[in-house]
Design a protein around this motif. Structure first.
Motif, PDB file in Angstrom:
ATOM      1  N   PHE A  59       0.826  -1.222   0.000  1.00 60.89           N
ATOM      2  CA  PHE A  59       0.000   0.000   0.000  1.00 60.89           C
ATOM      3  C   PHE A  59       0.858   1.269   0.000  1.00 60.89           C
ATOM      4  O   PHE A  59       0.377   2.339   0.316  1.00 60.89           O
ATOM      5  N   THR A  60       2.152   1.122  -0.296  1.00 61.39           N
ATOM      6  CA  THR A  60       3.033   2.281  -0.242  1.00 61.39           C
ATOM      7  C   THR A  60       3.798   2.461  -1.545  1.00 61.39           C
ATOM      8  O   THR A  60       3.833   1.573  -2.400  1.00 61.39           O
ATOM      9  N   ASP A  61       4.393   3.630  -1.640  1.00 56.77           N
ATOM     10  CA  ASP A  61       5.351   3.906  -2.704  1.00 56.77           C
ATOM     11  C   ASP A  61       6.715   3.903  -2.037  1.00 56.77           C
ATOM     12  O   ASP A  61       6.972   4.716  -1.143  1.00 56.77           O
ATOM     13  N   TYR A  62       7.587   2.980  -2.419  1.00 55.27           N
ATOM     14  CA  TYR A  62       8.833   2.822  -1.681  1.00 55.27           C
ATOM     15  C   TYR A  62       9.948   2.409  -2.634  1.00 55.27           C
ATOM     16  O   TYR A  62       9.825   1.440  -3.373  1.00 55.27           O
ATOM     17  N   SER A  63      11.036   3.186  -2.617  1.00 51.86           N
ATOM     18  CA  SER A  63      12.129   2.889  -3.540  1.00 51.86           C
ATOM     19  C   SER A  63      13.428   2.580  -2.817  1.00 51.86           C
ATOM     20  O   SER A  63      14.495   2.719  -3.386  1.00 51.86           O
ATOM     21  N   THR A 268       7.097 -13.889 -12.265  1.00 47.84           N
ATOM     22  CA  THR A 268       8.157 -13.679 -11.278  1.00 47.84           C
ATOM     23  C   THR A 268       9.295 -12.841 -11.852  1.00 47.84           C
ATOM     24  O   THR A 268       9.958 -12.113 -11.127  1.00 47.84           O
ATOM     25  N   LEU A 269       9.507 -12.979 -13.153  1.00 44.12           N
ATOM     26  CA  LEU A 269      10.564 -12.202 -13.791  1.00 44.12           C
ATOM     27  C   LEU A 269      10.189 -10.722 -13.812  1.00 44.12           C
ATOM     28  O   LEU A 269      11.018  -9.839 -13.543  1.00 44.12           O
ATOM     29  N   TYR A 270       8.922 -10.455 -14.111  1.00 37.44           N
ATOM     30  CA  TYR A 270       8.463  -9.078 -14.095  1.00 37.44           C
ATOM     31  C   TYR A 270       8.526  -8.512 -12.676  1.00 37.44           C
ATOM     32  O   TYR A 270       8.951  -7.372 -12.457  1.00 37.44           O
ATOM     33  N   LEU A 271       8.166  -9.356 -11.713  1.00 43.61           N
ATOM     34  CA  LEU A 271       8.240  -8.934 -10.313  1.00 43.61           C
ATOM     35  C   LEU A 271       9.693  -8.582  -9.945  1.00 43.61           C
ATOM     36  O   LEU A 271       9.959  -7.560  -9.296  1.00 43.61           O
ATOM     37  N   TYR A 272      10.603  -9.424 -10.392  1.00 42.62           N
ATOM     38  CA  TYR A 272      12.024  -9.167 -10.121  1.00 42.62           C
ATOM     39  C   TYR A 272      12.455  -7.827 -10.744  1.00 42.62           C
ATOM     40  O   TYR A 272      13.131  -7.025 -10.116  1.00 42.62           O
ATOM     41  N   GLN A 273      12.029  -7.602 -11.977  1.00 43.17           N
ATOM     42  CA  GLN A 273      12.411  -6.355 -12.642  1.00 43.17           C
ATOM     43  C   GLN A 273      11.850  -5.136 -11.917  1.00 43.17           C
ATOM     44  O   GLN A 273      12.555  -4.149 -11.715  1.00 43.17           O
ATOM     45  N   ARG A 274      10.572  -5.222 -11.515  1.00 46.42           N
ATOM     46  CA  ARG A 274       9.992  -4.081 -10.794  1.00 46.42           C
ATOM     47  C   ARG A 274      10.705  -3.868  -9.460  1.00 46.42           C
ATOM     48  O   ARG A 274      11.037  -2.743  -9.086  1.00 46.42           O
ATOM     49  N   GLY A 275      10.956  -4.949  -8.746  1.00 39.50           N
ATOM     50  CA  GLY A 275      11.498  -4.826  -7.398  1.00 39.50           C
ATOM     51  C   GLY A 275      12.990  -4.570  -7.361  1.00 39.50           C
ATOM     52  O   GLY A 275      13.451  -3.708  -6.613  1.00 39.50           O
ATOM     53  N   PHE A 276      13.734  -5.297  -8.185  1.00 40.69           N
ATOM     54  CA  PHE A 276      15.170  -5.299  -7.971  1.00 40.69           C
ATOM     55  C   PHE A 276      15.983  -4.658  -9.090  1.00 40.69           C
ATOM     56  O   PHE A 276      17.192  -4.554  -8.977  1.00 40.69           O
ATOM     57  N   ALA A 278      14.153  -1.854 -10.961  1.00 39.90           N
ATOM     58  CA  ALA A 278      13.559  -0.519 -10.872  1.00 39.90           C
ATOM     59  C   ALA A 278      13.423  -0.052  -9.420  1.00 39.90           C
ATOM     60  O   ALA A 278      13.133   1.101  -9.165  1.00 39.90           O
ATOM     61  N   PHE A 279      13.643  -0.970  -8.476  1.00 41.53           N
ATOM     62  CA  PHE A 279      13.497  -0.699  -7.034  1.00 41.53           C
ATOM     63  C   PHE A 279      12.151  -0.062  -6.692  1.00 41.53           C
ATOM     64  O   PHE A 279      12.060   0.819  -5.862  1.00 41.53           O
ATOM     65  N   ASP A 280      11.133  -0.563  -7.383  1.00 44.36           N
ATOM     66  CA  ASP A 280       9.768  -0.138  -7.124  1.00 44.36           C
ATOM     67  C   ASP A 280       9.189  -1.135  -6.119  1.00 44.36           C
ATOM     68  O   ASP A 280       8.353  -1.969  -6.442  1.00 44.36           O
TER      69      ASP A 280
END
Lengths: 314, 311
Positions: A59-63, A268-276, A278-280
């Motif tokens: 529920f947050t915006d966190y980078s 999971t690959l897209y999740l990895y890209q967003r999280g690790f 783009a650090f979204d």
């Protein structure tokens, strides 16, 4: 004896105990606290704690650099609009819905062919099982990328028969299917589970059936298959859960991009890209929870549907 | 699917079984076929199985053979017998990255070792509690443990990353080892619970009468008797940790800390198509430990899969 049947039983009656045994003594609480301490710490710090945290982060915006900023349902609203995410769901569902049934069919077919006590059984079992151990490794993903590359083994083989080849992993139409094939290649592990299940069917059923004049086909459909359905079921549940989380093969074969044209962009690959990359982190957490919901829903559907086709002898 | 009537396995004792067997012996052998078609069928079946086995294993053998061919001829040569053997791929691949490949193998080995200790000790302790101790909420905790087996790692990896980066553990092996010391691989807890349940309770009851506490029953009776389960756990831990990529990719970003799979992937990214030969060589090197574990631990692997139903 599987995780799934255990869960089923636990849901009904609690963990099974050795039959014919006196009731447990009371008052092992202190010993239990000692023996379970590491597991309990792990559950809190490594599993449940992070789960709660990721629920909050969704529920947050966190980078990572700033403090998390509460944005309510914005991440989930974004997910509704995110066409790359929708595409990744489509890719992953295709992979799971095609790959898992094919893999299980291959596993079941081979398990049926490998009769008890037949000559060479240990050899066949080993050879068919080996790919399961290696299938998830980077080395095999690299091999796959070459085998299905423009100058790869498959094309060289086709050229031998004068069939024009193509860049199987660089063509968006075929890239995903090479990964499905890789998944099918690892049918050995479920095959071994099927083999174990087949060994548990009492031979007297077959004896009785052949006395009654039932042929092999009828024996298969009226004895083998019904008695094997619980095993088909838990193979299905576990393989669906596992396949939905596939990552390494798509990551390595596509060079981390999910390409060509997002055709191997697993969820999971897209999740990895967003999280690790783009650090979204907020968005990635929201995605992770959608993954949990999907996996839970698929498992629930499986459990529900099992009432209509799984035959429990107990 | 049986060609011969009644393979000689002991049927469960019981009057029905006995009668059925007696009947089967008297009845005309309806399912027995003349030996000829049986043999033809068997030969055909073996031919089919061998063909499939070759197809399955062909990519692996080709990988091995290609790793000792000069890169230029890998793709022109489908055969499994190399015209010329050449081990420069191995020396080239070994030294292709910032550190010799042995450095990355060693990093993998450290993580594997830590995971082994963790899974063997922590999971067997938890399993002892679930299998043998009576405590409040046991049923509930047991169900939670089972469910945690199926929890996708992705839900917890983001906060884990944040947590570990706050304590300064990114680019150390701790994020990969500490969770194992805390029995988070619940799969192995389950495996050992299953095994412990099969150990006769009379043994620990007797030890108890002799004045043993739970610590000694666990260490002196259960663990020695559970050696097969421990072996299965060790081999699976070894293979899974060695092959693991996702969490190593996330927690180990500095090249010095890379493990064998992560280093291989870096290799692929940095050189691309140009050096398949050396890359194949290092792929083989990184597979060898898994292959050896498979070779020597096959019995335990098969048993572990069959009793728990997980790959």
């Amino acid at each position: 004896m599987s995780v799934v049947s255990e869960l089923r039983r636990t849901a009904r009656s609690g963990p099974s105990r050795a039959p014919g045994r006196a009731p447990l003594r009371r008052g092992d609480g202190r010993a239990a606290a000692v023996f379970l301490a590491p597991w309990f710490a792990g559950l809190l710090l490594v599993t449940v704690g992070p789960m709660v945290a990721s629920a909050y982060l969704s529920f947050t915006d966190y980078s990572l650099l700033s403090t998390p900023e509460w944005i309510g349902l914005d991440n989930f609203a974004r997910m509704l609009e995110d066409t790359r995410l929708h595409n990744s769901l489509r890719v992953t569902f295709t992979y799971v819905l095609v790959g898992v049934p094919l893999q299980l069919l291959a596993a079941l077919g081979l398990a049926l062919l490998l009769d008890r006590g037949m000559r060479g059984l240990p050899f066949y079992r080993s050879v068919f099982y080996l790919p399961s151990l290696l299938g998830g490794s980077v080395a095999i993903a690299i091999l796959w990328r070459q085998v299905f590359g423009v100058e790869g083994l498959v094309n060289a083989f086709l050229a031998f028969f004068n069939v024009p080849g193509r860049g199987w992993v660089s063509d968006p139409d075929t890239a995903l299917w090479t990964l499905v094939l890789l998944h099918v290649w690892t049918f050995g592990a479920p095959m071994i589970i099927f083999l174990a299940g087949l060994r548990q069917i009492p031979t007297m059923y077959y004896e009785a059936a052949s006395i009654d004049g039932a042929g092999r086909v009828r024996q298969f459909f009226h004895i083998t298959l019904p008695l094997l359905t619980p095993i088909v079921f838990f193979n299905l549940v576990l393989q669906v859960i596992g396949a939905f989380q596939s990552f390494t093969q798509a990551f390595v074969v596509s060079g981390g991009t999910g390409g060509p044209a997002d055709s191997t962009m697993f969820y999971t690959l897209y999740l990895y890209q967003r999280g690790f990359t783009a650090f979204d982190m907020g968005y990635a957490s929201a995605m992770a929870w959608l993954l949990v919901l999907i996996v839970a829903a698929l498992t629930a559907i499986n459990f529900f549907a099992s009432k209509f086709w799984v035959f429990y002898d107990d | 699917m049986r060609t011969e009537p009644a393979p000689a396995t002991p049927a469960p004792a019981g009057t029905l079984a006995d009668r059925t067997r007696a009947l089967a012996a008297e009845a005309p052998a309806t399912s027995r076929r003349s030996p000829w078609p049986g043999r033809v069928r068997s030969v055909l079946k073996h031919a089919g199985l061998i063909a499939l086995a070759v197809a399955m294993i062909y990519p692996l053998i080709w990988l091995l053979v290609s790793s000792i061919k000069p890169t230029e001829i890998i793709f022109r040569d489908l055969s499994l017998i190399p015209a010329q053997t050449d081990f420069t791929n191995y020396t080239e691949g070994w030294n292709a990255l910032a550190r010799p490949f042995g450095h990355y193998l060693m990093n993998s080995a450290i993580i594997v070792l830590g995971s082994l200790v963790g899974n063997l000790v922590a999971c067997s302790m938890a399993a002892y509690a679930f299998a043998r101790l009576e405590f409040r909420g046991r049923k509930l905790w047991f169900a939670i443990m089972l469910m945690s087996i199926m929890l996708p790692i992705h839900v917890i990896i983001v906060p884990q990353y944040i947590l570990f980066s706050q304590v300064g553990w990114i680019n150390t092996f701790w994020p990969l080892i500490v969770p194992k010391l805390l029995a988070t691989d619940a799969f192995f807890v389950f495996l050992m619970v299953q095994f412990f349940r099969g150990i006769p309770r009379e043994l620990d009851e007797a030890a108890r009468l002799d004045g043993c506490g739970h610590g000694r029953i666990y260490a002196r009776i259960m663990l020695p008797l559970a050696l097969p389960a421990l072996a299965t756990t060790a081999i699976f831990t070894f293979i899974w940790t060695w092959n693991d990529f996702f969490s190593q990719l996330i927690f180990l970003t500095k090249p010095d800390m890379h493990t064998a799979p992560v280093a291989l992937r870096t290799f692929l990214d940095s050189t691309g198509q140009s050096s398949w030969g050396p890359m194949f060589a290092m792929s083989i090197v990184s597979i060898i430990p898994v292959f050896l574990a498979f070779l020597f631990g096959q019995k335990y692997l098969v048993k572990g899969i069959a009793t728990t139903g997980i790959k």
